[in-house]
Design an enzyme around this catalytic site. Structure first.
Site, PDB file in Angstrom:
ATOM      1  CE  LYS A  70      -3.818  -2.550   2.036  1.00  0.00           C
ATOM      2  NZ  LYS A  70      -4.584  -2.645   3.375  1.00  0.00           N
ATOM      3  CD  GLN A  97      -3.623  -4.670   6.369  1.00  0.00           C
ATOM      4  OE1 GLN A  97      -3.829  -3.586   5.901  1.00  0.00           O
ATOM      5  NE2 GLN A  97      -3.916  -5.900   5.750  1.00  0.00           N
ATOM      6  CG  ASP A 121      -9.561  -0.328   5.161  1.00  0.00           C
ATOM      7  OD1 ASP A 121      -9.183  -0.533   4.154  1.00  0.00           O
ATOM      8  OD2 ASP A 121      -8.722  -0.421   6.048  1.00  0.00           O
TER       9      ASP A 121
HETATM   10  N1  GUN Z   1      -6.718  -6.929   6.081  1.00  0.00           N
HETATM   11  C1  GUN Z   1      -7.215  -7.750   4.904  1.00  0.00           C
HETATM   12  N2  GUN Z   1      -7.722  -6.865   4.114  1.00  0.00           N
HETATM   13  C2  GUN Z   1      -7.809  -5.798   4.794  1.00  0.00           C
HETATM   14  C3  GUN Z   1      -8.174  -4.426   4.161  1.00  0.00           C
HETATM   15  O1  GUN Z   1      -8.671  -4.307   3.096  1.00  0.00           O
HETATM   16  N3  GUN Z   1      -8.157  -3.531   5.056  1.00  0.00           N
HETATM   17  C4  GUN Z   1      -7.491  -3.612   6.239  1.00  0.00           C
HETATM   18  N4  GUN Z   1      -7.417  -2.755   7.019  1.00  0.00           N
HETATM   19  N5  GUN Z   1      -7.152  -4.640   6.523  1.00  0.00           N
HETATM   20  C5  GUN Z   1      -7.250  -5.762   5.891  1.00  0.00           C
END
Ligand code: GUN
Length: 291
Positions: free
Chosen positions: A52, A96, A119
């Site tokens: 990211k 995350q 998110d």
């Molecule tokens: N863990 C797995 N996919 C995601 C996501 O799209 N966002 C976040 N914050 N954690 C994740």
């Protein structure tokens, strides 16, 4: 059978995003800024967050990675979130998931300000999504919707079967595919680990979206000829044919299933790269909403 090339589409969209960020810079506007909070040292989460941050750099979005040990207390993490909510330079941030067991995911997601929740996991934003109001869509489902649109896949009136009911993928996917909109308008069935006649249902799918988290879960006997298959899974499994000794596979047995499909997303290079693109798009949206 046509491969839905998420890598190619995501590269194209990242170029569009980079142009947009360059335009903001040229106009003297604020540069979008994403923060990512990573707790503990789960290998997969570290890779996701690193990707990211790398994607932000590639398109000119500012990024900040905040790392904490798995011994951080829940209250300390909530305080980090409150500070990010207050930080006027941060347009959006993510925490995350998964989090260590002693930290309540629900409390964490509830503490993120909905305006900065790129998110789309805050209950307010989930509610808006369900109602079809403007909001941040969760990254993976939004990426899949974008792929279906860019490949101009006919979904109108079709039977979409979603396998998996997670808050992050399965549930929002079912909501988005049933919406009254182009590249949606499906009749949706959601299946999960307790579905008793799974094969019977997946065989009825015109569009099969799989996010069950089990490698090679979908086999050829579960898929109808001509089906569009979207594979959200990503797993590292041992392999004798690669130098590294492992390979990445999805929730779908690609080798068996792909000859039956009209379209299929590969793993890697299908849904994965699109997820990051959606996060970048949400970050720009968050920045523009305020500046
Ligand atoms: N863990 C797995 N996919 C995601 C996501 O799209 N966002 C976040 N914050 N954690 C994740």
């Amino acid at each position: 059978m046509e491969i839905i090339d998420g890598k190619k589409v995501s590269t194209q969209i990242k170029e569009e995003i980079a142009e947009e960020v360059a335009r903001l810079v040229a106009e003297g506007k604020k540069i979008p800024h994403l923060a990512a909070v990573l707790v503990g040292n789960d290998g997969a989460s570290e890779t996701y967050v690193a990707n990211k941050v790398k994607a932000c750099q590639a398109v000119g979005i500012k990024s900040t990675e905040l790392r904490y040990g798995s011994d951080i207390t829940e209250e300390q993490l909530l305080e980090v979130i409150r500070q990010l909510n207050e930080d006027s330079d941060i347009d959006g941030f993510i925490v995350q998931l998964p989090l260590p067991k002693h930290i309540s995911e629900e409390k964490v997601l509830n503490t993120i300000h909905p305006d900065k929740d790129v998110d789309g996991f805050h209950p307010c934003n989930v509610g808006k999504m369900v109602l079809g109001l403007p909001t941040y869509l969760p990254a993976t489902p939004a990426g899949i919707m974008e792929l279906l649109a860019r490949y101009d896949i006919d979904t109108e009136g079709k039977h979409c079967v979603v396998v998996g009911r997670s808050n992050i993928v399965g549930t929002p996917m079912a909501v988005l595919m049933s919406r009254k909109a182009k590249h949606a308008n499906c009749t949706v069935t959601m299946c999960h680990s307790r579905t008793s006649n799974l094969k019977e249902i997946t065989r009825q799918a015109d569009i099969l979206i799989v996010a069950i988290g089990v490698p090679h879960f979908i086999t050829k006997d579960m898929v109808r000829e001509g089906c569009v298959v979207v594979d959200v899974g990503i797993h590292r499994i041992p392999s004798e044919t690669t130098k590294s000794g492992w390979k990445l596979v999805g929730d779908v047995d690609f080798e068996q299933v792909s000859p039956l499909c009209s379209y299929i997303t590969p793993v890697p290079g299908g849904v994965g790269p699109m997820t990051i693109v959606s996060l970048l798009q949400n970050t720009i949206k968050a920045c523009k909403a305020k500046h």
